[in-house]
Design a protein around this motif. Structure first.
Motif, PDB file in Angstrom:
ATOM      1  N   LEU A  12       0.828  -1.212   0.000  1.00 55.92           N
ATOM      2  CA  LEU A  12       0.000   0.000   0.000  1.00 55.92           C
ATOM      3  C   LEU A  12       0.861   1.261   0.000  1.00 55.92           C
ATOM      4  CD1 LEU A  12      -2.841  -1.046   2.475  1.00 55.92           C
ATOM      5  CD2 LEU A  12      -3.027  -0.755  -0.009  1.00 55.92           C
ATOM      6  N   THR A  13       1.936   1.238   0.758  1.00 52.18           N
ATOM      7  CA  THR A  13       2.838   2.386   0.802  1.00 52.18           C
ATOM      8  C   THR A  13       3.469   2.615  -0.565  1.00 52.18           C
ATOM      9  OG1 THR A  13       3.281   2.031   3.150  1.00 52.18           O
ATOM     10  CG2 THR A  13       4.886   3.359   1.922  1.00 52.18           C
ATOM     11  N   SER A  14       3.890   1.550  -1.213  1.00 45.33           N
ATOM     12  CA  SER A  14       4.474   1.668  -2.548  1.00 45.33           C
ATOM     13  C   SER A  14       3.461   2.242  -3.527  1.00 45.33           C
ATOM     14  CB  SER A  14       4.963   0.304  -3.025  1.00 45.33           C
ATOM     15  OG  SER A  14       5.499   0.387  -4.324  1.00 45.33           O
ATOM     16  N   ILE A  55      -6.756  -2.413  -3.327  1.00 50.02           N
ATOM     17  CA  ILE A  55      -6.041  -2.102  -4.556  1.00 50.02           C
ATOM     18  C   ILE A  55      -6.863  -2.634  -5.720  1.00 50.02           C
ATOM     19  CG2 ILE A  55      -3.766  -2.178  -3.446  1.00 50.02           C
ATOM     20  CD1 ILE A  55      -3.270  -4.853  -4.875  1.00 50.02           C
ATOM     21  N   GLU A  56      -6.554  -2.139  -6.912  1.00 48.66           N
ATOM     22  CA  GLU A  56      -7.240  -2.662  -8.091  1.00 48.66           C
ATOM     23  C   GLU A  56      -6.254  -2.779  -9.239  1.00 48.66           C
ATOM     24  OE1 GLU A  56     -10.399   0.094  -8.732  1.00 48.66           O
ATOM     25  OE2 GLU A  56      -9.066   1.712  -9.355  1.00 48.66           O
ATOM     26  N   ALA A  57      -6.479  -3.802 -10.058  1.00 50.76           N
ATOM     27  CA  ALA A  57      -5.638  -4.021 -11.224  1.00 50.76           C
ATOM     28  C   ALA A  57      -6.040  -3.058 -12.336  1.00 50.76           C
ATOM     29  CB  ALA A  57      -5.791  -5.466 -11.700  1.00 50.76           C
ATOM     30  N   LEU A  58      -5.060  -2.617 -13.064  1.00 46.06           N
ATOM     31  CA  LEU A  58      -5.276  -1.771 -14.225  1.00 46.06           C
ATOM     32  C   LEU A  58      -5.080  -2.613 -15.490  1.00 46.06           C
ATOM     33  CD1 LEU A  58      -3.270   1.351 -13.001  1.00 46.06           C
ATOM     34  CD2 LEU A  58      -5.750   1.005 -12.929  1.00 46.06           C
ATOM     35  N   TYR A  67      -1.022  -2.161 -10.734  1.00 48.34           N
ATOM     36  CA  TYR A  67      -2.055  -2.030  -9.708  1.00 48.34           C
ATOM     37  C   TYR A  67      -2.022  -0.611  -9.179  1.00 48.34           C
ATOM     38  CZ  TYR A  67      -2.086  -7.095  -9.757  1.00 48.34           C
ATOM     39  OH  TYR A  67      -2.183  -8.406 -10.160  1.00 48.34           O
ATOM     40  N   GLN A  68      -3.164  -0.183  -8.659  1.00 46.40           N
ATOM     41  CA  GLN A  68      -3.214   1.119  -8.000  1.00 46.40           C
ATOM     42  C   GLN A  68      -3.989   0.984  -6.695  1.00 46.40           C
ATOM     43  OE1 GLN A  68      -5.139   3.878 -10.627  1.00 46.40           O
ATOM     44  NE2 GLN A  68      -7.188   3.086 -10.223  1.00 46.40           N
ATOM     45  N   ILE A  69      -3.662   1.870  -5.769  1.00 46.14           N
ATOM     46  CA  ILE A  69      -4.350   1.887  -4.488  1.00 46.14           C
ATOM     47  C   ILE A  69      -5.737   2.511  -4.694  1.00 46.14           C
ATOM     48  CG2 ILE A  69      -3.396   4.132  -3.814  1.00 46.14           C
ATOM     49  CD1 ILE A  69      -3.102   2.966  -0.929  1.00 46.14           C
TER      50      ILE A  69
END
Length: 98
Positions: A12-14, A55-58, A67-69
């Motif tokens: 999550l931090t990344s 998170i969700e995949a793009l 992925y993005q938070i």
């Protein structure tokens, strides 16, 4: 709990810094913490975070899945970091007394 034991928090931090694919997350986490997650640990945690809506995949980009938070993931990360701030402050105060 050692930071190295919380792959979800590291991921999550990344991702708070922007969308990344798996290898980019491994490298980012290593650069900011010195901890290098193995692929099994990384992708296991990614699966759990995705299932929890953090998170969700793009869309796949050149065979890589970034992925993005999500907003939920940001709230969770903020909550975890807030709790750590207080814990660290108490620890530092106690060390000064010793």
């Amino acid at each position: 709990m050692a930071l190295r034991d919380d792959a979800a928090l590291l991921i999550l931090t990344s991702l708070a810094g922007g969308p990344k694919h798996g290898y980019a997350m491994i490298e980012d986490i290593a650069s900011i913490t010195g901890i290098r997650l193995g692929p099994g640990t990384l992708y296991g945690a990614i699966g759990r975070l995705e299932a929890e809506g953090m998170i969700e995949a793009l869309e796949i980009d050149d065979r890589r899945r970034p992925y993005q938070i999500t907003a939920r993931g940001r709230r969770h990360l903020e909550s975890e970091i807030g709790g750590m701030k207080e814990f660290v402050a108490v620890g530092l105060r106690r060390l000064k007394r010793a």
